[in-house]
Design an enzyme around this catalytic site. Structure first.
Site, PDB file in Angstrom:
ATOM      1  N   CYS A 154       0.851  -1.188   0.000  1.00  0.00           N
ATOM      2  CA  CYS A 154       0.000   0.000   0.000  1.00  0.00           C
ATOM      3  C   CYS A 154       0.888   1.239   0.000  1.00  0.00           C
ATOM      4  CB  CYS A 154      -0.938   0.105   1.189  1.00  0.00           C
ATOM      5  SG  CYS A 154      -1.982  -1.325   1.428  1.00  0.00           S
TER       6      CYS A 154
ATOM      7  N   ARG B 217       3.082   0.332  -5.335  1.00  0.00           N
ATOM      8  CA  ARG B 217       3.039  -0.342  -4.029  1.00  0.00           C
ATOM      9  C   ARG B 217       1.766  -1.149  -3.815  1.00  0.00           C
ATOM     10  NH1 ARG B 217       6.860   1.857  -0.540  1.00  0.00           N
ATOM     11  NH2 ARG B 217       5.752   0.955   1.215  1.00  0.00           N
TER      12      ARG B 217
ATOM     13  N   TRP C 112      -3.062  -2.568  -1.444  1.00  0.00           N
ATOM     14  CA  TRP C 112      -2.784  -3.962  -1.803  1.00  0.00           C
ATOM     15  C   TRP C 112      -3.458  -4.769  -0.709  1.00  0.00           C
ATOM     16  CZ3 TRP C 112      -0.305  -8.264   0.291  1.00  0.00           C
ATOM     17  CH2 TRP C 112      -0.018  -9.285  -0.612  1.00  0.00           C
TER      18      TRP C 112
ATOM     19  N   GLU D 225      14.572 -17.306 -12.561  1.00  0.00           N
ATOM     20  CA  GLU D 225      14.208 -15.906 -12.774  1.00  0.00           C
ATOM     21  C   GLU D 225      13.373 -15.757 -14.053  1.00  0.00           C
ATOM     22  OE1 GLU D 225      13.917 -13.329 -11.270  1.00  0.00           O
ATOM     23  OE2 GLU D 225      14.155 -11.630 -12.587  1.00  0.00           O
TER      24      GLU D 225
END
Ligand code: F6R
Length: 610
Positions: free
Chosen positions: A2, A27, A76, A483
């Site tokens: 957030c 975020r 979030w 990755e």
């Protein structure tokens, strides 16, 4: 996770809050909201599910929102789904509004106590208990600052909050424990935000709050106190961030921009750290040489992509006899530790705010690990402040949620650490000169790898209807396969798994058929012949392979085997180069699938919850 932003300004605060939210959207972006104390001394609040663009639509329908004091939030979700009701700011009655980034671990207990006091809840969030708690203290006659001080004393968990009240319309109180919060110093205005980038259009001057700090912005003054009201003095910092560094420029997505910035980012990471054929060890900071002299082994701790950088580096350290363990930060707590003598903790993090990494670092201190070094990309981050030694990756701001240039610059920085420690474990000057030469060549090799993009775009078309993919690598390239799989999952939502190529025959080979793309990286190293054998095992079972290969590996197109040649590169730095085509592959598959590349669903850039 957030993002929060708040301000007491001289003019209408809404544009500033919206601009800040857009810069913090990385975020979290599943819902957003704004509350402003309007000119009639009432709180106007607008919230919406979805990204900030949805909030802007809601704001254009709800009409003007005049007022000079306000707070805003991009979420979030943790407790409660991403609905408008659960979006912040949360209010108690009509007079108090609050935004929070974090998790209140004792929210259930507080909720029950508040229910017993007759309080009804409007949302399913843990945050609502904070605003109710503050309100109860205001009802007892406390002012906003005193009410926040009383409230934080009972909160458990990690949080950063911002609160406004119509009782004191020119006041904004913020507090932090665990989650980050900065205070922006303007001209007759003051702000709070989760990071400096949120406020870059209004100020470059900041105080960085420490854990336990409470900031009181009141009638043009900024006061920082602790939970008991004792003044706290924080240095004023000037941010070096520029608006250009965080602009998208000619690119469609930040991820594309950041992939293409990697040559320059690596050059910046090396700048002033090597000279001639030698490493300048001072780049690790004062006291580094003494700490390195005492180091007998290292413990790398990181999450996600940063963890994979650690896995690559283990191969590098051990090549020079430096014992190295690598662990996922969130797992570091879950076992008992036999602490080795002279073990240096090395944390890797783009953001420097990943709570799992921070709490693992705190645990190493409790357990008596020797010293700590962080390789990090954000200078004012908690990890940088809490580590004994720091080596910054000078990648510049990374905004795309999927990490790219942070990864390759971490690997570059780790090569520098390999030299620093390798010197203590018998690395010769000739070895060092070779490693430095390879590092100097890196930026040009990166640029060469980027020229593969047109070929990768063609291959990406083969993925858009696939549901699964396998990635293979061996040795230091197994983490590169990990990755590559992570990038593809994040950006295209295709299920992808990575295996050490030799492990396929122990089970996963059962998954291989002509619907399962298998992607392998094939550098020209001592593991090549074994890898070639594994590639043939896949082909023999009808699997369709795409291989990124060094031309000297002598792997060529055949039935069910497409080869993209990556310019020849020394095997020791090959992981840095081979990561790049896999990043581009994920990007172009995501582009074809039409996903939200810079903000993939359910994710956030800075993971500040455990
Ligand atoms: C993946 C990604 C994440 C981060 C992880 C750690 O693309 O970005 O896996 O690598 O959340 O974040 P930092 O490096 O900020 O600690």
């Amino acid at each position: 996770m957030c993002g929060i932003v708040g301000a007491v300004a001289k003019s209408d605060v809404l544009p500033l809050l919206l601009d800040g939210l857009k810069r913090l959207e990385y975020r979290g972006y599943d819902s957003a909201g704004i509350a402003v104390i309007n000119d009639r001394n009432q709180i106007s609040r607008t919230r919406s599910a979805g990204k900030i663009a949805e909030l802007e639509k809601a704001l254009s329908c709800s009409g003007a929102m005049p007022g000079t004091t306000g707070i805003a939030h991009t979420r979030w979700a943790t407790h409660g789904p991403p609905t408008e009701i659960n979006a912040h700011p949360h209010m108690s009655g009509q007079n108090l509004a609050l935004v929070c980034n974090g998790i209140i671990e004792n929210h259930e207990m507080l909720r029950q106590a508040q229910r017993r006091n007759g309080i009804e809840f409007a949302s399913e969030t843990d945050t609502e208990v904070i605003v109710n708690e503050i309100q109860q203290h205001i009802d007892r006659g406390l002012d906003l600052l005193a009410a926040v001080m009383e409230t934080v004393a009972v909160l458990e968990g990690a949080y950063a909050i911002g609160v406004v009240s119509t009782n004191e319309p020119n006041r904004l109180v913020g507090a932090r424990r665990g989650s980050p919060l900065v205070v922006g110093i303007g001209e007759g205005e003051s702000y709070i935000a989760s990071d400096m980038s949120a406020l870059i259009s209004v100020t470059r001057d900041f105080f960085i709050l420490e854990n336990g700090d409470i900031v009181d912005i009141h009638d043009g003054n900024i006061a920082i106190v602790d939970q008991s009201g004792r003044p706290q003095f924080r240095d004023r910092k000037t941010s070096r961030l520029t608006a250009e560094a965080i602009a998208l420029g000619e690119h469609r997505h930040y991820m594309a921009k950041e992939i293409h910035e990697q040559g320059a980012a690596i050059a910046n990471t090396l700048d002033n750290r090597i000279t001639g054929t030698r490493l300048l060890e001072e780049c690790f900071g004062a006291g580094a040489a003494a700490i390195f002299d005492e180091t007998r082994s290292i413990q790398i701790i990181a999450c996600g992509t940063s963890y994979y950088a650690g896995l690559v580096a283990r191969h590098w350290f051990e090549e020079f006899g430096v014992p190295c363990q690598v662990e996922i930060a969130s797992e570091f707590h879950s076992r008992h530790h036999a602490v080795p003598d002279g073990c240096l903790t090395v944390t890797l993090s783009q953001s420097g705010e990943t709570i799992d990494t921070l709490s693992a670092l705190a645990l190493t201190r409790e357990l008596g690990y020797m010293n700590s070094l962080t390789i990090c990309n954000v200078p004012e981050s908690s990890l940088v402040r809490e580590s004994d030694l720091v080596l910054m990756t000078h990648a510049g701001p990374e905004i795309g949620v999927a990490s790219t240039k942070a990864f390759t610059t971490q690997l570059t920085a780790l090569r520098l650490l390999v030299i620093a420690l390798g010197r203590r474990f018998g690395m010769t000057e000739t070895d060092e000169a070779r490693l430095i030469k390879e590092l100097r060549e890196l930026p040009a090799k990166v640029e060469a790898a980027l020229t593969l993009e047109p070929a990768i775009m063609e291959i990406a078309g083969q993925f858009s209807d696939k549901h699964h993919a396998l990635f293979l690598g061996r040795g230091a390239h197994y983490p590169i396969a990990l990755e590559g799989a992570l990038k593809l999952k994040e950006i295209s939502y295709i299920h992808a798994e990575a295996y050490p190529a030799g492990e396929l025959k122990h089970g996963p080979l059962a998954l291989v058929d002509n619907e399962m793309p298998v992607i392998s990286v094939a550098p020209n190293d001592r593991l090549l012949n074994k890898l070639k054998g594994n590639i043939e095992e896949v082909r023999a079972r009808g699997g369709k392979l795409i291989v990124f290969a060094d031309p000297h590996a002598r792997i060529y197109d055949q039935e069910n085997l497409q080869v993209i040649h990556v310019a020849p590169v020394d095997s020791s730095i090959a992981p840095i180069i081979f990561a790049i085509p896999l990043q581009m592959l994920a990007y172009h598959v995501g582009l074809i699938k039409g996903t939200d590349i810079d903000k993939p669903r359910n994710l956030a850039k800075s993971v500040t919850v455990e």
